[in-house]
Design a protein around this motif. Structure first.
Motif, PDB file in Angstrom:
ATOM      1  N   VAL A  33      -0.296   4.818  -8.309  1.00  0.00           N
ATOM      2  CA  VAL A  33       1.033   4.213  -8.313  1.00  0.00           C
ATOM      3  C   VAL A  33       1.313   3.689  -9.706  1.00  0.00           C
ATOM      4  N   THR A  34       2.278   4.311 -10.368  1.00  0.00           N
ATOM      5  CA  THR A  34       2.595   3.879 -11.728  1.00  0.00           C
ATOM      6  C   THR A  34       3.991   3.272 -11.811  1.00  0.00           C
ATOM      7  N   THR A  35       4.735   3.329 -10.698  1.00  0.00           N
ATOM      8  CA  THR A  35       6.081   2.776 -10.727  1.00  0.00           C
ATOM      9  C   THR A  35       6.006   1.258 -10.762  1.00  0.00           C
ATOM     10  N   VAL A  58       9.833   0.954  -3.202  1.00  0.00           N
ATOM     11  CA  VAL A  58      10.373   0.626  -4.521  1.00  0.00           C
ATOM     12  C   VAL A  58      11.808   0.191  -4.305  1.00  0.00           C
ATOM     13  N   LYS A  87       9.500   4.919  -0.304  1.00  0.00           N
ATOM     14  CA  LYS A  87       9.457   6.138  -1.097  1.00  0.00           C
ATOM     15  C   LYS A  87       8.431   7.112  -0.543  1.00  0.00           C
ATOM     16  N   LEU A  88       7.400   6.583   0.084  1.00  0.00           N
ATOM     17  CA  LEU A  88       6.291   7.437   0.480  1.00  0.00           C
ATOM     18  C   LEU A  88       5.554   6.794   1.632  1.00  0.00           C
ATOM     19  N   ARG A  89       5.155   7.626   2.599  1.00  0.00           N
ATOM     20  CA  ARG A  89       4.341   7.107   3.687  1.00  0.00           C
ATOM     21  C   ARG A  89       3.176   8.059   3.888  1.00  0.00           C
ATOM     22  N   VAL A 131       4.757   3.065   0.446  1.00  0.00           N
ATOM     23  CA  VAL A 131       5.082   2.627  -0.909  1.00  0.00           C
ATOM     24  C   VAL A 131       6.568   2.351  -0.971  1.00  0.00           C
TER      25      VAL A 131
END
Lengths: 343, 96
Positions: free
Chosen positions: A10-12, A28, A33-35, A26
């Motif tokens: 995770v870089t955001t 944002v 954004k992501l599961r 995740v």
């Protein structure tokens, strides 16, 4: 061999990770954004300002998912570890051998041997692929020097002299490293290793990839029940995972250095993807960092035949395989530890 | 291996709505939702047995149905996506 599970990077900045059921979500800016189901992951690496809910951390600890926190630029900060698992007898044996100079030397020799041999392969490949462009004499000379060191290692049984050989190898190898960079010479100059902070682009890339490798090696060692902090070649020091550093040695040339070289030589990283701060430290921007992460993950998925196990496994599983071989050696199921030798 | 799970749960009464939520939750814990009641699950045989059992226990076989499609390890060749809501590649680099 267990299945190679994925790593979530995770870089955001400002992302928030939490647990929902048995999935990692995740978020944002309040938007999912992501599961991902936790069972598909072996580790999570967070860069910079990334938040993790306590429940997620607990769940990861229970399910052997390694969670590491890095600064935005890839310097390791912290990790979350669950209850100590694995075999206490194995760990005791590890400590016993680490306390004994002779046993330590025996293992240290193998780690260094792996490193020297793999470093030599890098130079040889360089010589073969672009010997015409690069100053071939230097490379050739260094190759022979490394071959000489690996022969000498077989006779050394003193820990200090093994460390000495390791130092000399590293010097000879990195002296030639610059001539393996064949494109964009003006932007990517390498004049020796420097770190904390890295002062040129090549060192910046190397440090970042080493940090990723360090994370993976540590997880591999913990998975087989070894204590990553007690090493044989590297001395114990608070906060340092000496065994992870030991095991990394044989992978530095093969996994990290080669990745950095191809990123530069194939033009995947660009000069403007880096910024130089007032203090002279060089950092990479978000875009470049992503490129490096993608390349690293892709590389880990390639398959290779393990020279000792003679089994086809993904490159990313190599560290696990080596950690397993190490534990077998410590349990006396193997007469010697076979380092990973890249052909 | 990749298993495609699709379900049809009757939601005429509140018990049905409850079953639907529970089925979705089990699927979510093992895979990725690719369409409303279609999940792609990357599981090993042990995980699959467990998941399958959980699903079977939840549904009411008088009213609901489950369908499992086994796509194996070389599933990539057998799947093509057209249109919106492209699924993420769970085996590819996960970088956000």
């Amino acid at each position: 061999m267990r299945k190679m599970l994925n790593t979530l990077y995770v870089t955001t900045q400002g992302a928030y990770l939490h647990k929902e059921g048995e999935t990692v979500v995740v978020q944002v800016d309040k938007e999912n954004k992501l599961r991902l189901p936790v069972i598909t992951l072996s580790s999570i690496v967070c860069f910079g300002n990334v938040l993790c809910s306590p429940f997620l951390l607990g769940h990861c600890a229970e399910n052997d998912v390694a969670v590491s926190f890095m600064t935005e630029y890839g310097r390791f900060l912290a990790r979350v570890q669950g209850p100590v698992s694995g075999n206490v007898l194995l760990r005791r044996e590890q400590y016993r051998r680490a306390d004994c100079d002779r046993s330590s030397a025996e293992l240290a020799r193998m780690f260094v041997l792996g490193k020297v041999a793999n470093a030599r392969t890098i130079l040889q490949r360089g010589l073969r692929d672009h010997g015409a462009k690069a100053p071939a004499e230097g490379l050739d000379q260094a190759c022979r020097q490394l071959a000489h060191y690996s022969k000498r290692l077989l006779q050394e049984d003193d820990l200090e002299s093994i460390r000495g050989v390791e130092g000399r190898t590293a010097r000879d190898y990195f002296d030639q490293f610059d001539s393996l960079i064949v494109t964009r010479k003006q932007d990517f100059v390498f004049s020796g290793r420097n770190r904390r902070p890295p002062r040129d682009r090549v060192n910046c890339l190397l440090s970042f990839v080493y940090a990723l490798l360090y994370h993976d090696t540590r997880s591999a060692l913990e998975t087989v029940g070894l204590d990553p902090a007690v090493g044989f070649l590297h001395r114990d020091r608070p906060g340092r995972l000496s065994l992870a550093l030991d095991l990394m040695e044989e992978f530095r040339p093969f996994l990290a250095d080669r990745l950095v070289l191809s990123l530069i030589n194939l033009g995947q990283v660009k000069n403007k993807g880096f910024e130089v701060t007032a203090s002279g430290a060089v950092r990479m921007d978000d875009e470049t960092r992503k490129t490096v992460l993608v390349a690293y993950q892709k590389r880990k998925q390639e398959e290779i035949e393990h020279p000792f196990l003679q089994e086809k496994i993904p490159v990313g599983m190599l560290v696990f395989a080596q950690a397993q071989l190490l534990s077998r050696y410590l349990r006396s199921d193997l007469d010697a530890y076979p380092p990973f030798l890249w052909r | 291996m990749m298993v495609l799970v699709s379900y049809d749960v009757s939601t005429l009464d509140r018990a049905g709505a409850r079953r639907l939520r529970r089925v979705a939750k089990v699927c979510q814990n093992h895979g990725q939702r690719v369409q409303y009641s279609v999940f792609e699950c990357l599981v090993d045989p042990a995980q699959w047995t467990q998941m399958r059992q959980q699903l079977i226990e939840i549904i009411d076989d008088e009213q609901d149905s489950l369908r499992f499609y086994f796509l194996g390890a070389n599933w990539r060749k057998r799947v093509e996506h057209v249109g919106a809501k492209e699924a993420i590649d769970m085996e590819g680099p996960l970088i956000l």
